[in-house]
Design an enzyme around this catalytic site. Structure first.
Site, PDB file in Angstrom:
ATOM      1  N   GLY A  46     -13.910 -34.622  -6.867  1.00 22.56           N
ATOM      2  CA  GLY A  46     -13.552 -36.041  -6.578  1.00 22.56           C
ATOM      3  C   GLY A  46     -12.050 -36.097  -5.815  1.00 22.56           C
ATOM      4  N   GLN A  51      -4.258 -39.045  -2.796  1.00 22.08           N
ATOM      5  CA  GLN A  51      -4.257 -37.838  -2.590  1.00 22.08           C
ATOM      6  C   GLN A  51      -4.253 -37.063  -1.058  1.00 22.08           C
ATOM      7  OE1 GLN A  51      -7.658 -37.251  -5.586  1.00 22.08           O
ATOM      8  NE2 GLN A  51      -6.239 -35.380  -6.299  1.00 22.08           N
TER       9      GLN A  51
END
Length: 170
Positions: A46, A51
């Protein structure tokens, strides 16, 4: 497609809530494809937009495996995902591409429903349990500036910060 740089803890961008996507455009679809390529390359199951330094409510998830026929690969590319229902509790050992080398047990919902838009901008609902439910919760948390280590005691959080600081100095 392009590999993106993964933002590492304690980068402040991981703590910023993301903005809703108002329209699923070609640019959003490209970002989702780039995120998926980055997730697979890492390798991970994921990845959320913050991020990779993006401020949009985007996640990609694939908890399948090429080695396990009963759990085939299935890429979810989700825009504005929200948990709409949850039940049960389960302990989950988790890690995170933005917090390398750290794995800890946190409590998550056992089953969830998620409403989102797919990569074409169409509304979808995902009813999930097991690893998919855990991964979806983890990635949606990222969109709200929450990290899995936030579920740990203050002492464990301090120990993790110290460990990561030492690793960064090497």
């Amino acid at each position: 497609m392009a590999l993106l740089d993964i933002v590492l803890f304690p980068d402040a961008r991981l703590r910023e809530p993301c903005d809703p996507v108002t329209e699923v455009t070609d640019q959003i679809r490209q970002q989702l494809r780039d995120m998926a390529e980055t997730m697979y390359d890492a390798p991970g199951i994921g990845l959320a937009a913050p991020q990779v330094g993006l401020r949009s409510r985007l996640i990609v998830v694939d908890v399948g495996s090429d080695d396990e026929p009963e759990s085939p690969r299935r890429l979810y590319q989700l825009v504005n995902p929200e948990i709409t229902a949850s039940e049960g509790q389960v302990d989950s050992e988790e890690g995170c591409l933005s917090i390398p080398t750290i794995r800890e047990t946190v409590q998550r919902f056992e089953r969830i429903s998620v409403a989102a838009l797919d990569e074409q901008g169409q509304p979808i609902t995902i009813d999930a349990d097991g690893l998919l439910a855990i991964c979806l919760q983890h990635e949606i948390d990222h969109l709200n500036g929450i990290l899995f280590i936030d579920y740990l005691s203050k002492l464990k959080q301090q120990l993790i910060k110290s460990k990561l600081k030492k690793l960064a100095q090497r």
